[in-house]
Design an enzyme around this catalytic site. Structure first.
Site, short mmCIF file in Angstrom:
data_model
loop_
_atom_site.label_atom_id
_atom_site.label_comp_id
_atom_site.label_asym_id
_atom_site.label_seq_id
_atom_site.Cartn_x
_atom_site.Cartn_y
_atom_site.Cartn_z
N GLY A 231 9.97 -1.78 7.14
CA GLY A 231 10.17 -1.88 8.70
C GLY A 231 11.64 -1.92 8.84
O GLY A 231 12.67 -1.78 7.86
N GLY B 75 10.86 4.57 -1.64
CA GLY B 75 9.31 5.52 -1.97
C GLY B 75 9.31 6.39 -0.47
O GLY B 75 10.16 6.70 0.13
N VAL C 51 2.80 -6.62 -12.42
CA VAL C 51 3.33 -5.29 -13.03
C VAL C 51 4.60 -4.68 -12.45
O VAL C 51 5.13 -3.80 -12.94
CB VAL C 51 2.04 -4.25 -13.15
CG1 VAL C 51 1.05 -4.92 -13.73
CG2 VAL C 51 1.60 -3.59 -11.91
N ILE D 276 6.32 2.51 -7.26
CA ILE D 276 5.13 2.01 -8.26
C ILE D 276 3.84 2.88 -8.28
O ILE D 276 3.34 2.92 -9.31
CB ILE D 276 5.11 0.34 -8.20
CG1 ILE D 276 4.34 -0.21 -9.66
CG2 ILE D 276 3.99 0.23 -7.01
CD1 ILE D 276 5.50 -0.20 -10.39
N ASP D 277 3.82 3.36 -7.23
CA ASP D 277 2.50 4.03 -7.04
C ASP D 277 2.74 5.55 -7.72
O ASP D 277 1.66 6.03 -7.74
CB ASP D 277 2.07 4.48 -5.65
CG ASP D 277 1.58 3.02 -4.96
OD1 ASP D 277 1.32 1.89 -5.96
OD2 ASP D 277 1.33 2.98 -3.87
N THR E 85 11.02 5.11 2.70
CA THR E 85 12.31 5.16 2.76
C THR E 85 12.84 6.92 2.72
O THR E 85 13.92 6.94 3.39
CB THR E 85 12.78 4.59 1.27
OG1 THR E 85 12.03 3.33 1.28
CG2 THR E 85 14.25 4.37 1.27
N1 LIG Z 1 8.75 7.86 8.83
C1 LIG Z 1 10.01 6.72 8.78
N2 LIG Z 1 10.92 7.28 9.19
C2 LIG Z 1 11.88 6.57 8.98
N3 LIG Z 1 11.86 5.38 8.24
C3 LIG Z 1 10.76 5.13 7.74
C4 LIG Z 1 9.67 5.73 7.96
N4 LIG Z 1 8.62 5.36 7.18
C5 LIG Z 1 9.25 4.25 6.56
N5 LIG Z 1 10.31 4.00 6.98
C6 LIG Z 1 11.26 2.89 6.46
O1 LIG Z 1 11.51 3.06 5.04
C7 LIG Z 1 11.65 1.77 4.46
C8 LIG Z 1 10.70 1.70 3.48
O2 LIG Z 1 9.10 2.13 3.67
P1 LIG Z 1 8.02 1.60 3.03
O3 LIG Z 1 6.83 2.70 3.40
O4 LIG Z 1 7.82 -0.03 3.32
O5 LIG Z 1 8.24 1.42 1.67
P2 LIG Z 1 8.42 2.84 0.47
O6 LIG Z 1 9.71 3.49 0.88
O7 LIG Z 1 8.52 2.07 -0.97
O8 LIG Z 1 7.27 3.82 0.64
C9 LIG Z 1 11.17 0.63 5.63
O9 LIG Z 1 12.49 0.27 6.19
C10 LIG Z 1 10.47 1.59 6.92
O10 LIG Z 1 10.82 1.17 7.98
O1 LIG Z 2 4.73 -5.44 -1.14
P1 LIG Z 2 3.58 -5.34 -0.39
O2 LIG Z 2 4.04 -4.97 1.30
O3 LIG Z 2 2.69 -6.28 -0.63
O4 LIG Z 2 2.85 -3.95 -0.56
C1 LIG Z 2 2.14 -3.73 -1.68
C2 LIG Z 2 2.16 -2.32 -1.90
O5 LIG Z 2 3.34 -1.77 -2.45
C3 LIG Z 2 2.94 -0.75 -3.35
O6 LIG Z 2 3.41 -1.28 -4.48
C4 LIG Z 2 3.81 0.54 -2.89
O7 LIG Z 2 5.02 0.23 -2.61
P2 LIG Z 2 5.99 1.32 -2.21
O8 LIG Z 2 5.37 2.12 -0.78
O9 LIG Z 2 7.08 0.57 -1.89
O10 LIG Z 2 5.93 2.50 -3.32
C5 LIG Z 2 1.50 -0.46 -3.18
O11 LIG Z 2 0.94 -0.32 -4.50
C6 LIG Z 2 1.04 -1.65 -2.35
O12 LIG Z 2 -0.15 -1.44 -1.90
MG LIG Z 3 5.18 3.87 0.01
#
Ligand SMILES: Nc1ncnc2c1ncn2[C@@H]1O[C@H](COP(=O)(O)OP(=O)(O)O)[C@@H](O)[C@H]1O
Ligand SMILES: O=P(O)(O)OC[C@H]1O[C@](O)(COP(=O)(O)O)[C@@H](O)[C@@H]1O
Ligand SMILES: [Mg+2]
Length: 554
Positions: A259, A283, A467, A313-314, A286
């Site tokens: 967020g 990821g 992990v 990690i996924d 981000t």
């Molecule tokens: N569609 C989007 N547009 C802008 N920022 C986003 C969007 N989706 C997620 N984010 C922001 O990217 C950051 C990480 O997103 P998150 O889904 O939690 O992890 P990851 O980047 O590892 O998939 C968070 O600060 C989130 O608010």
């Molecule tokens: O860290 P949280 O918020 O418990 O989320 C766990 C999730 O994060 C993950 O490791 C994936 O994270 P990202 O979206 O940051 O790559 C998933 O495998 C898992 O569902």
């Molecule tokens: Mg993600």
């Protein structure tokens, strides 16, 4: 089918003589073999010849020339090509006549990357000779800077009967000219989303690379993810001294969050702090944020390079071979799998269940199972399954117990969510939180064997966070260093809105648009999944109507 939008006497780059950057650079001529067809855009492959010897220069170059009304056009690749070969270059009719077009190809598939030069006036972009090429470690190298025309092919297995229309990405690496004076760079590094082994290594290598290769002295770490840009938490000044040794630690020294993405506030912080290079580690979520920041910077003509280093990690980021830390996680998962196997083999009808991460993509579960070889069954989100019925999971477990006396089951967290009551919980980034499929399987299998009057010994291990919170293994450490350097080289050369990573083993720059909003998933019809099936001996479907399985995953 040559296709160029081209005016022969047009002017490319700045006026003047040939490049003076790099003592060994020779002026090049191009000899024309095929008449240029005016008024079209496309892709040509040129054979370069040195002016002095007339001998073909090393390699061939493929790039796009786009030029309208006698002025340099919008193609960053064209400009890059000219930067490299003959920086200050007037494409006069004489030189035009000496263009050598030895092969012609379609350029529709070149994934070009935006550059600051594309949206800012030339007066704002200094042309600085790359200081990295003069560093002790590289001085002896014959070929340090990357040819701007080098591309990395997305597809390397080619069927000659089919059309050659494969995506190409610009090769990552140092360019001979950079678009920032080192002393004016103010770089920021931010880490977002879930943890992943190797994040600290990337932070360290970004800092060390900027400092040592490019003489950058102003590098800050944004704390606690995107919100750290603007929430008042002081930025952390980074230097080789402050990042020393952090690669041995799991997690991120900068902290992370989900967020908190607020584009306007982030842009405000960029302006306030004079940031002009952003290194965004994260990821899929981000990356969507990074793409939005890069787009806004271009729209508002801010001189900011936005580079992303894909972290998950996924392993669900498309295009790249795999994401950093993923192999470390697969390695770390072995400890849980081995423990579950030992437990299962030491008790009558022992069943070990291990739940691994993998929200929508089952890569960790698949690779961990493939590596382990003792796994009897691997369940991933891409594979729908049933528990009951003649083809269901429980019947298979029973059969295997009769044969072997023990059973090792690996399940990805996102698998079988359709069997559970739908979760309504959403995390701060908008990701759906899943119910625990491991616990559910434990209960359902126990109930099945109770019903069948078969005594089993069930052990459930959930190492999910273990992990991803560990430091990177040796190969991931090396991988992280290359990713960081690719990002630095690209940003210093003025590229923006890109991510980096290996494509078929060669490091490339990939437009953020190509990865933002897309998710790579396991293809249960490809060879890796077949190898998994042959390793576990599980059936290809746990559905009582197998045809439905193909239907759902198509
Ligand atoms: N569609 C989007 N547009 C802008 N920022 C986003 C969007 N989706 C997620 N984010 C922001 O990217 C950051 C990480 O997103 P998150 O889904 O939690 O992890 P990851 O980047 O590892 O998939 C968070 O600060 C989130 O608010
Ligand atoms: O860290 P949280 O918020 O418990 O989320 C766990 C999730 O994060 C993950 O490791 C994936 O994270 P990202 O979206 O940051 O790559 C998933 O495998 C898992 O569902
Ligand atoms: Mg993600």
């Amino acid at each position: 089918m040559l296709a160029l939008n081209f005016v022969p006497s047009c002017f490319f780059g700045r006026s003047g003589q040939n490049s003076t950057c790099g003592a060994s650079r020779k002026p090049l001529q191009w000899k024309l073999r095929t008449p240029l067809q005016l008024g079209k855009q496309g892709f040509v492959r040129l054979q370069r010849r040195t002016a002095q010897s007339g001998q073909p220069a090393r390699g061939r170059s493929a790039f796009q020339i786009s030029c309208t009304h006698g002025r340099p056009g919008g193609s960053s690749d064209a400009r890059e090509a000219f930067d490299e070969n003959d920086a200050d270059f007037i494409l006069s009719p004489e030189i035009y006549q000496s263009l050598s077009i030895s092969d012609i190809d379609s350029g529709r598939y070149l994934k070009s990357i935006p550059r600051l030069q594309d949206f800012l006036p030339a007066s704002q972009i200094p042309r600085v000779c790359n200081p990295a090429t003069s560093k002790v470690s590289f001085r002896g190298l014959d070929n340090y800077d990357t040819s701007p025309n080098d591309v990395v092919l997305k597809q390397t297995v080619i069927n000659p009967d089919k059309r050659r229309n494969f995506a190409r990405y610009l090769r990552a690496g140092p360019r001979s000219w950079i678009a920032f004076r080192p002393e004016e760079v103010r770089a920021a590094i931010v880490t977002c989303g879930g943890l992943c082994p190797g994040i600290n290594t990337v932070i360290r290598e970004l800092t060390d690379g900027l400092w040592h290769l490019y003489d950058v002295r102003s590098i800050v770490g944004i704390r606690g993810g995107y919100r750290g840009f603007y929430n008042g938490t002081p930025y952390l000044e980074l230097s080789p001294r402050t990042v020393d040794g952090i690669h041995r630690l799991g997690g991120t020294i900068l902290g992370s969050s989900r967020g908190g993405f607020d584009l306007e506030q982030i842009l405000g912080a960029i302006r306030r702090h004079g940031l002009n290079q952003l290194y965004i580690i994260g990821g899929d979520g981000t990356i969507r944020g990074a793409a939005a920041i890069a787009e806004a910077c271009m729209r508002e003509r801010l001189r900011v390079s936005v580079a992303s280093i894909p972290k998950t990690i996924d392993n669900d980021i498309p295009v790249i071979d795999h994401s950093f830390g993923f192999m470390t996680a697969v390695e770390e998962a072995q400890r849980a799998l081995n423990a579950a196997h030992v437990e299962a083999t030491c008790f009558p009808n022992g069943i070990g269940i291990v739940r691994l991460m993998g929200r929508n993509s089952g890569f960790i579960a698949m690779y961990a199972s493939l590596a382990n070889r003792d796994v009897d069954c691997c369940l991933i989100p891409e594979l729908p399954f049933e528990i009951e019925g003649p083809n269901g999971l429980a019947a298979f477990v029973e059969k295997r117990l009769q044969e072997n006396g023990h059973f090792l089951l690996v399940v990805a967290e996102g698998a079988g969510q359709d069997l559970l009551a739908a979760s309504t919980e959403i995390d701060a980034s908008g990701n759906r939180k899943f119910n625990d499929i491991g616990l559910y399987l434990k209960e359902r299998l126990q109930a099945y064997f109770n019903r069948e009057n078969i005594e089993v010994s069930m052990k459930y291990i959930d190492p999910t966070y273990m992990v991803r919170a560990v430091p990177a293994t040796a190969s991931d450490q090396m991988y992280c260093a290359v990713l960081a350097h690719s990002a630095i080289h690209g940003a210093m050369a003025g590229f923006t809105s890109f991510t980096v990573g290996p494509v078929n083993g060669r490091h490339a720059m990939i437009p953020l648009q190509d990865v933002a909003g897309q998710q790579q998933r396991v293809d249960i019809r490809d060879r890796t999944w077949s190898r998994l099936l042959s390793s576990t001996g599980q059936p290809s479907s746990f559905l009582n109507q197998p045809a439905a399985a193909l239907h759902q995953t198509a």
